[in-house]
Write a protein that holds these residues in place. Structure first.
Motif, short mmCIF file in Angstrom:
data_model
loop_
_atom_site.label_atom_id
_atom_site.label_comp_id
_atom_site.label_asym_id
_atom_site.label_seq_id
_atom_site.Cartn_x
_atom_site.Cartn_y
_atom_site.Cartn_z
N PRO A 170 0.90 -1.15 -0.14
CA PRO A 170 0.02 0.07 0.00
C PRO A 170 0.92 1.33 -0.02
CG PRO A 170 0.08 -1.01 2.11
CD PRO A 170 0.86 -2.07 1.25
N LEU A 171 -0.10 2.31 -0.27
CA LEU A 171 0.93 3.79 -0.18
C LEU A 171 1.32 3.88 1.34
CD1 LEU A 171 -1.29 5.91 -2.57
CD2 LEU A 171 1.16 4.68 -3.19
N PRO A 172 2.69 4.34 1.67
CA PRO A 172 2.82 4.76 2.90
C PRO A 172 1.94 5.44 3.89
CG PRO A 172 4.66 5.10 1.50
CD PRO A 172 3.64 4.85 0.38
N ARG A 173 1.41 6.41 3.27
CA ARG A 173 0.06 7.07 4.03
C ARG A 173 -0.98 6.20 4.60
NH1 ARG A 173 -0.32 9.57 -1.13
NH2 ARG A 173 -2.17 9.18 -2.09
N GLU A 174 -1.43 4.98 3.46
CA GLU A 174 -2.38 4.13 3.96
C GLU A 174 -1.76 3.32 4.75
OE1 GLU A 174 -4.98 2.99 0.09
OE2 GLU A 174 -2.97 2.43 0.12
N PHE A 175 -0.47 2.86 4.86
CA PHE A 175 -0.01 1.90 5.89
C PHE A 175 -0.04 2.60 7.15
CE2 PHE A 175 3.69 0.52 8.40
CZ PHE A 175 3.42 -0.96 8.20
N ASN A 220 5.62 -2.61 4.14
CA ASN A 220 5.05 -3.25 5.28
C ASN A 220 5.93 -2.71 6.38
OD1 ASN A 220 7.75 -4.33 4.87
ND2 ASN A 220 7.02 -6.19 3.89
N GLU A 221 6.08 -3.27 7.79
CA GLU A 221 6.91 -2.73 8.86
C GLU A 221 8.40 -2.89 8.63
OE1 GLU A 221 5.80 -1.78 11.53
OE2 GLU A 221 3.52 -2.71 11.49
N ALA A 222 8.88 -3.78 7.84
CA ALA A 222 10.33 -3.86 7.48
C ALA A 222 10.62 -2.74 6.60
CB ALA A 222 10.64 -5.17 6.76
N LEU A 223 9.82 -2.35 5.69
CA LEU A 223 10.17 -1.44 4.56
C LEU A 223 9.97 0.07 5.23
CD1 LEU A 223 11.28 -0.47 1.98
CD2 LEU A 223 8.99 -0.81 1.11
N SER A 224 8.99 0.17 6.18
CA SER A 224 8.77 1.44 7.05
C SER A 224 9.73 1.97 8.01
CB SER A 224 7.20 1.35 7.61
OG SER A 224 7.43 0.45 8.96
N ALA A 225 10.51 0.84 8.47
CA ALA A 225 11.40 1.00 9.34
C ALA A 225 12.92 1.22 8.61
CB ALA A 225 11.53 -0.28 10.49
N MET A 226 13.06 0.90 7.31
CA MET A 226 14.28 1.05 6.88
C MET A 226 14.67 2.39 6.44
SD MET A 226 15.19 -0.52 2.90
CE MET A 226 14.75 -2.17 3.31
N ALA A 227 16.02 2.84 7.03
CA ALA A 227 16.53 3.97 6.94
C ALA A 227 16.55 4.52 5.46
CB ALA A 227 17.87 4.19 7.55
N ALA A 228 16.65 5.74 4.99
CA ALA A 228 16.54 6.18 3.83
C ALA A 228 17.95 5.72 3.19
CB ALA A 228 16.52 7.68 3.69
N GLY A 229 19.13 5.79 3.77
CA GLY A 229 20.25 5.42 3.38
C GLY A 229 20.45 4.02 2.67
N GLU A 230 19.71 3.10 3.65
CA GLU A 230 19.89 1.74 3.35
C GLU A 230 18.88 1.29 2.04
OE1 GLU A 230 18.53 -2.61 5.50
OE2 GLU A 230 18.27 -0.75 6.65
N PHE A 231 17.74 2.35 2.13
CA PHE A 231 16.93 1.98 0.81
C PHE A 231 17.81 2.28 -0.37
CE2 PHE A 231 14.10 3.57 -2.34
CZ PHE A 231 13.19 2.81 -2.24
N VAL A 232 18.37 3.33 -0.36
CA VAL A 232 19.26 3.72 -1.59
C VAL A 232 20.39 2.75 -1.88
CG1 VAL A 232 21.15 5.48 -2.41
CG2 VAL A 232 19.15 6.36 -0.76
N ARG A 233 20.86 2.29 -0.89
CA ARG A 233 22.18 1.14 -1.00
C ARG A 233 21.31 -0.03 -1.59
NH1 ARG A 233 27.12 2.61 0.86
NH2 ARG A 233 27.29 4.22 2.32
N ARG A 234 20.31 -0.69 -1.01
CA ARG A 234 19.99 -1.93 -1.17
C ARG A 234 19.05 -1.85 -2.60
NH1 ARG A 234 17.36 -4.24 4.19
NH2 ARG A 234 16.44 -5.75 2.91
N ARG A 278 10.83 7.61 8.84
CA ARG A 278 10.49 8.91 9.25
C ARG A 278 10.73 9.98 8.02
NH1 ARG A 278 9.26 9.22 14.64
NH2 ARG A 278 10.13 7.31 15.79
N ARG A 279 10.72 9.72 7.13
CA ARG A 279 10.80 10.53 5.65
C ARG A 279 12.20 11.27 5.68
NH1 ARG A 279 6.40 12.48 3.33
NH2 ARG A 279 7.09 14.56 3.43
N GLY A 280 13.21 10.46 6.10
CA GLY A 280 14.46 10.98 6.26
C GLY A 280 15.21 11.04 4.91
N GLY A 281 14.70 10.53 3.75
CA GLY A 281 15.53 10.85 2.61
C GLY A 281 14.82 12.02 1.60
#
Length: 331
Positions: A57-62, A96-110, A132-135
């Motif tokens: 789902p879209l983050p705001r829905e989650f 999901n929970e895992a993606l919502s907790a992923m830091a922006a930098g980790e998302f960029v790398r992975r 927390r919308r850090g990216g």
């Protein structure tokens, strides 16, 4: 090989690299199309695959599962619309929970560097991502210098002086202003889906309907003058009810379209219901006789509106970007 992927982890999807655009893409309005079009153009210039990246789902829905915000389009329509814009791969990542907790930098790398081998990354104005919308654009540019990609942000898109956004489209739909919604979308607002069997109450009342489920929170509800596409060789004039059907104790939003003077079986067919004008809000009637009387009045008004609308000239939407993209590619 499928053009759609859903997972953060896995093997490289673009060994030669790619040009990636990221967004919610709800409604796929003129601003979204400008972003995707820019990414596709850059990908073609670099002879690389173009990738559109979004979430479901879209983050705001989650984060608002108890009271989810309205959606303009269902996932299948978002997929179909994005794939029609000449992209090579579509990532509809499971949020999901895992993606919502992923830091922006980790998302960029992975994801961006790891799975997609990004050479360029493009986002829309003020786009944020990660825990927390850090990216943001600054983070993308800083990490791009380390990981070997460029990042840029396209300028806001305006239509007739108004900035295009999904929020403004939802506001227009809620107000029944379909002309404004069409202007921002670049096309009439419609909902598509496969016709399912309902309770067939409309048939017993003299108003057989084609029923389309909408298992999300819709951006509008009420009774509408509509046109149905996919039922024949023309846009079929119709009157539609969209909501939870309070008189018959409905729950899940259902779009019920009554096609005027149509004969035939539509079950299982994919239809698009185009919204033209709002007639009234949903209301609960004392009995089925009162409901039937109102349905006749609605049908008559919808026929009149659609006949008048067919005789009126329609001006196509014009969109423009304020400025060129903020970051020019170095490669």
């Amino acid at each position: 090989m499928s053009r759609l992927f859903r997972d953060v982890d896995g093997g490289s999807l673009c060994p030669r690299g790619s040009v990636v655009c990221i967004g919610a893409f709800d409604g796929l309005h003129l601003g979204h199309r400008a972003l995707v079009g820019h990414a596709v153009a850059r990908a073609r210039a670099l002879d690389l695959p173009a990738v559109a990246l979004s979430f479901e789902p879209l983050p705001r829905e989650f984060f608002a599962r108890g009271n989810p915000p309205p959606r303009l389009t269902l996932p299948r329509d978002r997929i179909r619309g994005l794939l029609s814009l000449d992209i090579d791969r579509l990532g509809l990542l499971r949020f999901n929970e895992a993606l919502s907790a992923m830091a922006a930098g980790e998302f960029v790398r992975r994801v961006l560097a790891g799975r997609l081998g990004a050479r360029e990354v493009w986002i829309g104005p003020e786009f944020r991502f990660g825990h927390r919308r850090g990216g943001d654009l600054a983070l993308l540019q800083a990490m791009g210098r380390e990981l070997g990609f460029d990042a840029g942000e396209i300028a806001p898109v305006h239509a007739h002086g108004e900035r295009v956004s999904s929020t403004r489209i939802r506001e227009a739909l809620r107000a029944g202003d379909f002309a404004q919604a069409s202007l921002l979308l670049g096309r009439p607002y419609s909902i598509g889906g496969r016709v399912v069997r309902g309770r067939q109450l409309g048939r017993t009342l003299g108003f057989p309907t084609a029923n389309l489920r909408f298992p999300k929170t819709p951006a509008l509800s009420g009774i509408y003058a509509t046109r149905v596409h996919g039922a024949g060789g023309r846009a079929w004039p119709s009157v539609s009810s969209f909501g939870t059907r309070p008189t018959v104790d409905g729950v899940e939003p259902l779009l019920e379209a009554h096609l005027f003077d149509f004969e035939g079986d539509l079950y299982g067919r994919h239809l698009e219901v185009e919204f033209v004008a709002k007639l009234r809000d949903e209301e609960k009637f004392a009995d089925l006789d009162s409901l039937t009387e109102q349905m006749h009045r609605d049908a008559g008004e919808a026929r009149r509106i659609l006949a008048d609308d067919a005789r009126s000239p329609h001006e196509p939407a014009r969109a423009r970007a304020d400025d060129p993209p903020k970051t020019a590619a170095r490669r």
